[in-house]
Scaffold this active site. Sequence first.
Site, PDB file in Angstrom:
ATOM      1  N   GLU A   1      39.661  44.466  42.661  1.00  0.00           N
ATOM      2  CA  GLU A   1      38.651  43.078  43.466  1.00  0.00           C
ATOM      3  C   GLU A   1      38.372  42.849  44.383  1.00  0.00           C
ATOM      4  OE1 GLU A   1      35.391  40.012  41.139  1.00  0.00           O
ATOM      5  OE2 GLU A   1      37.543  39.959  40.987  1.00  0.00           O
TER       6      GLU A   1
ATOM      7  N   ASP B   1      41.928  41.745  39.084  1.00  0.00           N
ATOM      8  CA  ASP B   1      40.829  40.548  39.610  1.00  0.00           C
ATOM      9  C   ASP B   1      41.111  40.308  40.513  1.00  0.00           C
ATOM     10  OD1 ASP B   1      38.947  39.654  37.842  1.00  0.00           O
ATOM     11  OD2 ASP B   1      40.341  37.373  37.897  1.00  0.00           O
TER      12      ASP B   1
END
Length: 520
Positions: free
Chosen positions: A263, A199
């Site tokens: 990400e 993330d």
Amino acid sequence: MPRHWWQDAVFYQIYPRSFADSNGDGIGDLDGITAHFDYLRELGIDALWLSPINPSPLRDWGYDVSDYCDAHRDLGTLASFDRMIAEAHRRGIRIIFDLVPNHTSDQHPWFVESRSSRTNPKRDWYIWRGGKNGGPPTNWKSTFGGSAWEFDAATGEYYLHSFLREQPDLNFRNPAVVEAMHDVIRFWLERGADGFRVDVIAQMIKDAEFRDNPEVPAGQQLSQLERLAYEQRWSSDQPEVHDLVRGFRRVLNEYGDRMMVGEVWPREQRSLADYLRPDELQQAFNFRFLFSPWSATAFRARIEEVESLLGAEAWPTYTLSNHDFPRHITRYGAVNAEARARMAAVLLLTMRGTPFIYYGEEIGMPNVEIPAPRKRDPMGRDGCRTPMQWNASRGGGFTSASEAWLPLGDCTAINVANQLGDSSSMLALYRRMIHLRKHSRALSEGSYRTEPNAPEDCLVFHREADSQHVMVALNFADAPRRLEIPRATILLSTTGNGRQDLVSGRIELHSNEGVVLEVI
Ligand code: GLC
């Protein structure tokens, strides 16, 4: 260059709360996922990415982790996790997990300690600063709006939160935090995880001097990505982040052929490639299709940008939808949305790069309107996170509970069971297209080249490997278009209507039709 499993894999993202509920509480869970591996295998899926499964107070629906080394009780236990991994591996399916290192929940014991006093040993595990001129330490903004700093009256300092105030950012300049995160990585790899989706990885480290970000120039039309160059100048994508990524990779390498997909929201497009060095990430998400308007020129520009930015060494990824943005079939508008989504599937699955499918897109699930009292996500993303539509029964085959955690879409109109038996369904198209990709060297690993002589509203490209030459022709227009083509057989068409197997010289594409051809 030797090929890696993650280059050839077709990935499928599961939002665990919304895939399948095995215990009738209205919430999807790990056992529910395990029960559907045969479906996924038959679809042709090689690897899954599961959005966070850790304990969490669910302010950001799992992206606020309160214990990195356990499963959320709504989803199951570590025993259900172990079963899931074993069953997946038995069928040749790999699973990667969401690792959320940038921030924890404010309920995580590390933060509870950290905020307890200025002298607590965990104080420096988070980013605490005194105010400046009677306000927060910098002008940094939270991605979710407002200042990224929250004043803590008890200890008289501000802590940083790049997202919700309930998601304090960890301090990766503290080696103890780096070590702790390495241990988290080891914990899941030991249990059989095949890797991680990491993330907001670029945000993990911030400017050491805490400089203010420059103001976004007024009156300029900037894309979301262009704004980042200003809004996150000193709060994301700093040079030191690469040491952290390399550290994660070293740990990963201790366990053989595992992978990380980051990400990455780089401040500048070209810096995406910097994360894809041999000792950093194997893959980074490429969000360009998520922001592409429905036009051949727009998609073409995005593909060519990726091809030129990443070069031959780095391996791209492509994705049409995920848990943060409206589903693409909904983005493509009311008219021709289904035909467009079919063509987009062909585009996704014929790219040079790993495709990531978002659960439900294979049956054309649209976003669902959520009535106000049932809204869950503070950022309004519930509509793309609704339960998987397995059949036309009351709970959609998702749950036996009287109410699912989020409202179901129209399960009578769109569901897996109906589409399994229908050779013209979206599901059948995804299955055929994935099968085709897997059995074609040109599509799975061949080179990419745009065909320059195509009508403006058609995207035509070539994929070539060894002796195979595949051509893909996509008509973005809402009207038929004629194309000049070499002698070829048609491998697949999104409409399937009136297609001869062999074409030569010329082909007429229907409106929003995509065809895959093998040049002979
Ligand atoms: C990522 C996730 C998103 C989450 C945010 C904060 O962008 O995809 O769902 O809200 O990080 O963790």
